[in-house]
Design an enzyme around this catalytic site. Structure first.
Site, PDB file in Angstrom:
ATOM      1  N   THR A  63       3.594  -8.681   3.605  1.00 37.17           N
ATOM      2  CA  THR A  63       4.012  -7.085   2.847  1.00 37.17           C
ATOM      3  C   THR A  63       3.178  -6.138   3.928  1.00 37.17           C
ATOM      4  O   THR A  63       3.133  -5.243   3.229  1.00 37.17           O
ATOM      5  CB  THR A  63       3.780  -7.498   1.614  1.00 37.17           C
ATOM      6  OG1 THR A  63       2.316  -7.561   1.193  1.00 37.17           O
ATOM      7  CG2 THR A  63       4.826  -8.100   0.834  1.00 37.17           C
ATOM      8  N   LYS A 112       7.923   3.993  -5.434  1.00 35.92           N
ATOM      9  CA  LYS A 112       8.204   2.611  -5.167  1.00 35.92           C
ATOM     10  C   LYS A 112       7.641   1.543  -6.176  1.00 35.92           C
ATOM     11  O   LYS A 112       6.538   1.718  -6.340  1.00 35.92           O
ATOM     12  CB  LYS A 112       7.568   2.216  -3.608  1.00 35.92           C
ATOM     13  CG  LYS A 112       8.059   3.045  -2.400  1.00 35.92           C
ATOM     14  CD  LYS A 112       7.461   2.861  -1.136  1.00 35.92           C
ATOM     15  CE  LYS A 112       6.037   3.342  -1.296  1.00 35.92           C
ATOM     16  NZ  LYS A 112       5.356   3.028  -0.212  1.00 35.92           N
ATOM     17  N   GLY A 126       1.999  -3.412   5.667  1.00 32.34           N
ATOM     18  CA  GLY A 126       2.823  -2.329   6.543  1.00 32.34           C
ATOM     19  C   GLY A 126       4.032  -1.988   5.948  1.00 32.34           C
ATOM     20  O   GLY A 126       4.777  -1.136   6.575  1.00 32.34           O
ATOM     21  N   THR A 127       4.345  -2.523   4.564  1.00 33.38           N
ATOM     22  CA  THR A 127       5.726  -2.094   3.983  1.00 33.38           C
ATOM     23  C   THR A 127       6.070  -0.624   3.757  1.00 33.38           C
ATOM     24  O   THR A 127       6.833  -0.106   4.004  1.00 33.38           O
ATOM     25  CB  THR A 127       6.004  -2.773   2.868  1.00 33.38           C
ATOM     26  OG1 THR A 127       4.885  -2.980   1.898  1.00 33.38           O
ATOM     27  CG2 THR A 127       6.207  -4.275   3.252  1.00 33.38           C
ATOM     28  N   GLY A 128       4.897  -0.069   3.319  1.00 32.83           N
ATOM     29  CA  GLY A 128       4.657   1.410   3.004  1.00 32.83           C
ATOM     30  C   GLY A 128       5.026   2.310   4.182  1.00 32.83           C
ATOM     31  O   GLY A 128       5.751   3.203   4.334  1.00 32.83           O
ATOM     32  N   CYS A 129       4.007   1.988   5.243  1.00 34.99           N
ATOM     33  CA  CYS A 129       4.276   2.858   6.333  1.00 34.99           C
ATOM     34  C   CYS A 129       5.603   2.565   7.018  1.00 34.99           C
ATOM     35  O   CYS A 129       6.283   3.574   7.528  1.00 34.99           O
ATOM     36  CB  CYS A 129       3.001   2.121   7.557  1.00 34.99           C
ATOM     37  SG  CYS A 129       1.264   2.172   6.725  1.00 34.99           S
TER      38      CYS A 129
END
Length: 273
Positions: free
Chosen positions: A207, A175, A209-212
């Site tokens: 933003t 990402k 928690g975007t990865g989770c």
């Protein structure tokens, strides 16, 4: 509801990331979320104040009872704070879930800067868990830590993604949101090649928690029988919508609107029946 996703990750008391975001994302995309909690955190949008780890034996017990009763169609891992936890989780997946799609989100540092993976555990992550992964979903700083090289542009992303494939992962979604520019580029690298996905950068502080959320959304797609590419495309679209409709809570990195797929008019109509 279709697809059973076992999420092995830490809890976020603020509700924006971790297990809480994972459950919301999986549910919003029509799959069934199950959990094995690896740690409790005291955190909000401004940062992590404390971490209370769960013993590896109890993490294994959580995974075991869920697998034995409910069954699992995909696994998503998030915060695995030390080598002992990584070893326990990898062993459970190897013994109990051979052949099941596994999405590994190599969570290392929280948005506020608090380290969530001990430095000594990076080697265990590379050696034990990445080879089990159907796809790993590092951001730029995480990928840099995994390979020990700086990423300054998309060309660097390509080189690092290929190197991560060489470490044993079957696919890498690298990402690019941490790189500057008006557009964000994510790279999906597989044995067949590298595909770039671009989207306009959303100028927002929401933003958290975007990865989770992205990793869990991918795991939901895989659990539902979608291809990896299809799962990634849907997951990216979902996260962008959730960011764009964020509720505005908190003083720091705010949470997303995980319920963005829910149609309020339809819910109201159902409630009147």
């Amino acid at each position: 509801m279709q697809g059973r996703v076992l999420i092995v990750a830490g809890s976020d008391s603020g509700g924006g990331a971790g297990i809480q975001a994972d459950i919301k994302a999986v549910t919003a995309l029509g799959a069934f979320a199950m959990t094995a909690v690896t740690a409790l955190t005291a955190q909000n949008t401004e940062g992590v104040e404390g971490v209370f780890p769960v013993p590896p034996a109890f993490i294994r017990e959580q995974m075991g009872v869920v697998i034995a009763d409910l069954g699992v169609d995909s696994v998503k891992t998030g915060m695995l704070h030390d080598a002992a936890v990584i070893e326990a989780v990898a062993e459970e997946i190897t013994l109990r879930l051979p052949g099941i799609p596994v999405v590994v989100d190599p969570v290392m540092v929280a948005k506020g800067g608090h380290r969530l993976l001990e430095e000594s555990a990076v080697e265990a992550l590379i050696r034990l868990l990445i080879p089990l992964a159907s796809v790993i979903t590092p951001n730029v700083p995480e990928a840099e830590a995994l390979v020990g090289a700086a990423i300054l542009d998309v060309a660097d992303m390509r080189r690092v993604a290929e190197e991560l494939l060489g470490r044993g992962a079957r696919a890498v979604l690298l990402k690019g949101g941490h790189l500057p520019g008006e557009r964000v580029t994510d790279l999906l690298a597989t044995a067949e090649g590298i595909e770039a996905f671009e989207s306009p950068r959303l100028e927002t502080r929401h933003t958290h928690g975007t990865g989770c959320t992205l990793a869990s959304a991918i795991a939901a797609g895989l659990a539902q029988g979608m291809s990896l590419r299809e799962s990634v495309i849907r997951a990216r679209h979902y996260v962008l919508l959730a960011m764009a409709s964020a509720p505005g809570y908190g003083r720091g990195h705010g949470p997303l609107d995980h319920a963005v797929t829910v149609d309020p008019a339809r819910v109201a109509a159902l409630s009147r029946r």
